[in-house]
Motif scaffolding. Structure first.
Motif, mmCIF file in Angstrom:
data_model
loop_
_atom_site.group_PDB
_atom_site.id
_atom_site.type_symbol
_atom_site.label_atom_id
_atom_site.label_comp_id
_atom_site.label_asym_id
_atom_site.label_seq_id
_atom_site.Cartn_x
_atom_site.Cartn_y
_atom_site.Cartn_z
ATOM 1 N N VAL A 191 9.301 27.641 -17.985
ATOM 2 C CA VAL A 191 8.442 26.687 -16.754
ATOM 3 C C VAL A 191 8.493 25.554 -17.197
ATOM 4 O O VAL A 191 8.277 24.510 -16.814
ATOM 5 C CB VAL A 191 7.332 27.888 -16.567
ATOM 6 C CG1 VAL A 191 6.339 26.821 -15.678
ATOM 7 C CG2 VAL A 191 7.789 28.957 -15.823
ATOM 8 N N LEU A 192 7.673 25.652 -18.784
ATOM 9 C CA LEU A 192 7.227 24.297 -19.512
ATOM 10 C C LEU A 192 8.394 23.159 -19.538
ATOM 11 O O LEU A 192 8.146 22.255 -19.342
ATOM 12 C CB LEU A 192 6.595 24.776 -20.821
ATOM 13 C CG LEU A 192 5.501 25.161 -20.781
ATOM 14 C CD1 LEU A 192 4.755 25.481 -22.190
ATOM 15 C CD2 LEU A 192 4.439 24.185 -20.053
ATOM 16 N N ASN A 193 9.538 23.968 -19.697
ATOM 17 C CA ASN A 193 10.614 22.881 -20.011
ATOM 18 C C ASN A 193 11.547 22.550 -18.866
ATOM 19 O O ASN A 193 12.309 21.586 -19.037
ATOM 20 C CB ASN A 193 11.936 23.887 -21.075
ATOM 21 C CG ASN A 193 11.213 23.963 -22.350
ATOM 22 O OD1 ASN A 193 10.501 23.360 -22.824
ATOM 23 N ND2 ASN A 193 11.607 24.959 -23.206
ATOM 24 N N ASN A 194 11.022 23.335 -17.749
ATOM 25 C CA ASN A 194 11.845 22.999 -16.605
ATOM 26 C C ASN A 194 11.333 22.996 -15.315
ATOM 27 O O ASN A 194 11.768 22.635 -14.150
ATOM 28 C CB ASN A 194 13.069 24.345 -16.273
ATOM 29 C CG ASN A 194 14.002 24.358 -17.270
ATOM 30 O OD1 ASN A 194 14.980 23.768 -17.267
ATOM 31 N ND2 ASN A 194 13.742 25.354 -18.118
ATOM 32 N N THR A 195 9.851 22.686 -15.389
ATOM 33 C CA THR A 195 9.006 22.720 -14.248
ATOM 34 C C THR A 195 9.278 23.452 -13.014
ATOM 35 O O THR A 195 9.356 23.005 -11.968
ATOM 36 C CB THR A 195 9.069 21.031 -13.875
ATOM 37 O OG1 THR A 195 10.195 20.658 -13.645
ATOM 38 C CG2 THR A 195 8.286 20.268 -15.073
ATOM 39 N N ALA A 196 9.820 24.702 -13.356
ATOM 40 C CA ALA A 196 10.082 25.362 -12.481
ATOM 41 C C ALA A 196 9.050 26.418 -11.709
ATOM 42 O O ALA A 196 7.766 26.546 -12.425
ATOM 43 C CB ALA A 196 11.157 26.498 -12.729
ATOM 44 N N SER A 197 9.079 26.976 -10.634
ATOM 45 C CA SER A 197 7.839 27.712 -10.218
ATOM 46 C C SER A 197 8.353 29.287 -9.987
ATOM 47 O O SER A 197 9.634 29.560 -10.061
ATOM 48 C CB SER A 197 7.539 27.181 -8.684
ATOM 49 O OG SER A 197 8.525 27.441 -7.718
ATOM 50 N N ASP A 198 7.463 30.069 -9.605
ATOM 51 C CA ASP A 198 7.817 31.578 -9.272
ATOM 52 C C ASP A 198 8.870 31.715 -8.282
ATOM 53 O O ASP A 198 9.752 32.567 -8.501
ATOM 54 C CB ASP A 198 6.552 32.263 -9.164
ATOM 55 C CG ASP A 198 5.579 32.409 -10.405
ATOM 56 O OD1 ASP A 198 5.633 33.454 -11.082
ATOM 57 O OD2 ASP A 198 5.116 31.399 -10.280
ATOM 58 N N THR A 199 8.912 31.027 -7.424
ATOM 59 C CA THR A 199 9.756 30.988 -6.219
ATOM 60 C C THR A 199 11.139 30.516 -6.448
ATOM 61 O O THR A 199 12.182 31.141 -6.142
ATOM 62 C CB THR A 199 9.293 30.402 -4.941
ATOM 63 O OG1 THR A 199 9.004 28.918 -5.290
ATOM 64 C CG2 THR A 199 8.010 31.124 -4.313
ATOM 65 N N ASP A 200 11.286 29.512 -7.491
ATOM 66 C CA ASP A 200 12.432 28.971 -7.987
ATOM 67 C C ASP A 200 13.439 29.847 -8.677
ATOM 68 O O ASP A 200 14.551 30.114 -8.666
ATOM 69 C CB ASP A 200 12.202 27.746 -8.781
ATOM 70 C CG ASP A 200 11.557 26.546 -8.080
ATOM 71 O OD1 ASP A 200 11.802 26.499 -6.965
ATOM 72 O OD2 ASP A 200 10.769 25.789 -8.579
#
Length: 214
Positions: A191-200
């Motif tokens: 998440v930190l490296n890709n700024t992704a979310s749980d839905t992603d």
């Protein structure tokens, strides 16, 4: 979408808790639906068998893409507080498992097991307003990267010990809940490296979370 909530209460131990359980389950389902489209679900609630209670007082299982089971320690004096503080986290964790199973992800390899649990723990933290799962209370200083390095040759193995790596059956090798912690830290790092979310990333392959790590 159909959601059935069934209380397995032959012992009568749930008698004084059905109302608050129904309310908190409904509230939890509304919160989960802010992130994901819920599928048809059967949710059963039952007391723990004597001797099988978990320290938090409330536990759960995802038994299929459409079935959750919640277990309550009805012998405690703080059952209402347990429900208030634990039910959202536990139910959201297990629903996340069911959703990932419904997307065709399996639990064949150790890597898949780590990520299945890590994703559910991360969602549990998200939906709880940033509060880490209670499983991790004693693991804040545990060197998950060293542990991951040690088990990296086993990540593709289908024959691994869930009891040892996740439940602490051999604490001299791995502390209780170490496997959950490793998965959670892998997901958090992604998440930190890709700024992704749980839905992603709920549907992502497990191997993606190990890129550049193991």
């Amino acid at each position: 979408m159909t959601i059935n909530i069934v209380f397995l209460n032959a012992t009568g131990k749930l008698d004084n808790h059905v109302e608050i359980l129904e309310r908190e389950i409904e509230n939890s389902l509304k919160k989960v639906s802010d992130y994901f489209l819920l599928a048809d679900l059967d949710i059963t609630v039952t007391p723990f068998h004597t001797g099988e209670e978990c320290p938090a007082g409330l536990g759960g299982y995802a038994l299929s893409p459409h079935r959750e089971e919640l277990l309550i320690d009805c012998e405690r004096g703080d059952v209402k507080e347990v429900i208030d503080t634990q039910l959202l986290a536990v139910l959201s964790h297990e629903i996340h498992h069911s959703m990932r199973l419904g997307l065709g992800h399996h639990l064949e390899t150790l890597a898949q097991q780590h990520i299945m649990e890590g994703l559910a723990c991360h969602f549990e933290q998200t939906i709880s307003g940033g509060r880490q799962p209670t499983l991790f209370k004693e693991l804040q200083d545990y060197d998950w990267q060293m542990s991951l390095s040690n088990i990296s040759p086993l990540l593709s193995e289908k024959d691994h010990s869930f009891e040892k790596l996740f439940l602490g059956s051999h604490p001299e090798e791995y502390p209780k809940y170490a496997g959950y912690w490793i998965g959670f830290k892998l997901v958090s790092q992604y998440v930190l490296n890709n700024t992704a979310s749980d839905t992603d990333f709920i549907g992502m392959e497990a191997d993606k979370f190990f890129d550049g790590v193991a």
